[in-house]
Design a protein around this motif. Structure first.
Motif, short mmCIF file in Angstrom:
data_model
loop_
_atom_site.label_atom_id
_atom_site.label_comp_id
_atom_site.label_asym_id
_atom_site.label_seq_id
_atom_site.Cartn_x
_atom_site.Cartn_y
_atom_site.Cartn_z
N LYS A 144 0.86 -1.18 0.00
CA LYS A 144 0.00 0.00 0.00
C LYS A 144 0.90 1.23 0.00
O LYS A 144 2.02 1.20 0.50
N ASN A 145 0.38 2.31 -0.55
CA ASN A 145 1.13 3.56 -0.62
C ASN A 145 0.83 4.42 0.60
O ASN A 145 -0.32 4.54 1.01
N TYR A 146 1.88 5.01 1.15
CA TYR A 146 1.76 5.83 2.34
C TYR A 146 2.52 7.14 2.15
O TYR A 146 3.43 7.24 1.33
N ARG A 147 2.15 8.14 2.96
CA ARG A 147 2.87 9.40 3.02
C ARG A 147 3.17 9.67 4.49
O ARG A 147 2.29 9.57 5.35
N CYS A 148 4.39 10.05 4.76
CA CYS A 148 4.80 10.38 6.12
C CYS A 148 4.28 11.77 6.47
O CYS A 148 4.49 12.73 5.71
N LYS A 149 3.62 11.91 7.62
CA LYS A 149 3.10 13.20 8.06
C LYS A 149 4.19 14.08 8.65
O LYS A 149 4.00 15.28 8.80
N ASP A 150 5.35 13.50 8.96
CA ASP A 150 6.44 14.27 9.54
C ASP A 150 7.38 14.86 8.48
O ASP A 150 7.71 16.03 8.53
N CYS A 151 7.78 14.05 7.49
CA CYS A 151 8.74 14.55 6.51
C CYS A 151 8.18 14.66 5.09
O CYS A 151 8.83 15.18 4.20
N GLY A 152 6.97 14.08 4.84
CA GLY A 152 6.34 14.18 3.52
C GLY A 152 6.75 13.11 2.54
O GLY A 152 6.27 13.09 1.41
N GLU A 153 7.63 12.21 2.93
CA GLU A 153 8.10 11.14 2.04
C GLU A 153 6.95 10.21 1.65
O GLU A 153 6.11 9.86 2.48
N LYS A 154 6.90 9.82 0.36
CA LYS A 154 5.94 8.82 -0.12
C LYS A 154 6.68 7.50 -0.24
O LYS A 154 7.81 7.46 -0.72
N PHE A 155 6.03 6.41 0.20
CA PHE A 155 6.66 5.10 0.13
C PHE A 155 5.60 4.01 0.10
O PHE A 155 4.43 4.25 0.35
N GLU A 156 6.02 2.80 -0.23
CA GLU A 156 5.15 1.64 -0.29
C GLU A 156 5.55 0.67 0.81
O GLU A 156 6.75 0.50 1.09
N SER A 157 4.57 0.04 1.44
CA SER A 157 4.85 -0.91 2.51
C SER A 157 3.83 -2.03 2.50
O SER A 157 2.68 -1.83 2.12
N VAL A 158 4.25 -3.21 2.93
CA VAL A 158 3.35 -4.35 3.08
C VAL A 158 3.06 -4.62 4.56
O VAL A 158 2.31 -5.52 4.89
N SER A 159 3.64 -3.83 5.43
CA SER A 159 3.50 -4.01 6.87
C SER A 159 2.15 -3.52 7.37
O SER A 159 1.57 -2.59 6.82
N ARG A 160 1.68 -4.11 8.46
CA ARG A 160 0.45 -3.63 9.10
C ARG A 160 0.71 -2.34 9.86
O ARG A 160 -0.22 -1.56 10.10
N LYS A 161 1.95 -2.11 10.27
CA LYS A 161 2.35 -0.89 10.96
C LYS A 161 3.53 -0.28 10.21
O LYS A 161 4.68 -0.45 10.59
N PRO A 162 3.23 0.43 9.11
CA PRO A 162 4.31 0.97 8.28
C PRO A 162 5.12 2.05 8.98
O PRO A 162 4.61 2.80 9.82
N ILE A 163 6.39 2.10 8.63
CA ILE A 163 7.32 3.10 9.16
C ILE A 163 7.96 3.79 7.96
O ILE A 163 8.37 3.13 7.00
N CYS A 164 8.07 5.11 8.04
CA CYS A 164 8.66 5.89 6.96
C CYS A 164 10.06 5.41 6.64
O CYS A 164 10.90 5.26 7.54
#
Length: 53
Positions: A21-41
């Motif tokens: 799934k695609n995520y965006r970090c609310k702290d630094c703005g980085e966009k990334f993809e993760s398969v984890s249930r608890k994604p980390i930037c």
């Protein structure tokens, strides 16, 4: 090592079985993809992220 049924990953390619799934970090703005249930930037290691479409 002995395997049965098409090698260590079976008959399916890894990319076909795991959908990230695609995520965006609310702290630094980085966009990334993760398969984890608890994604980390991947950039700043924050867990303050939101899923994006």
């Amino acid at each position: 090592m002995c395997t049965v049924g098409g090698g260590p990953t079976g008959d399916l390619n890894f990319d076909e079985r795991v959908k990230g799934k695609n995520y965006r970090c609310k702290d630094c703005g980085e966009k990334f993809e993760s398969v984890s249930r608890k994604p980390i930037c991947s950039s700043c290691q924050s867990d303050n992220v939101t899923e994006i479409c």
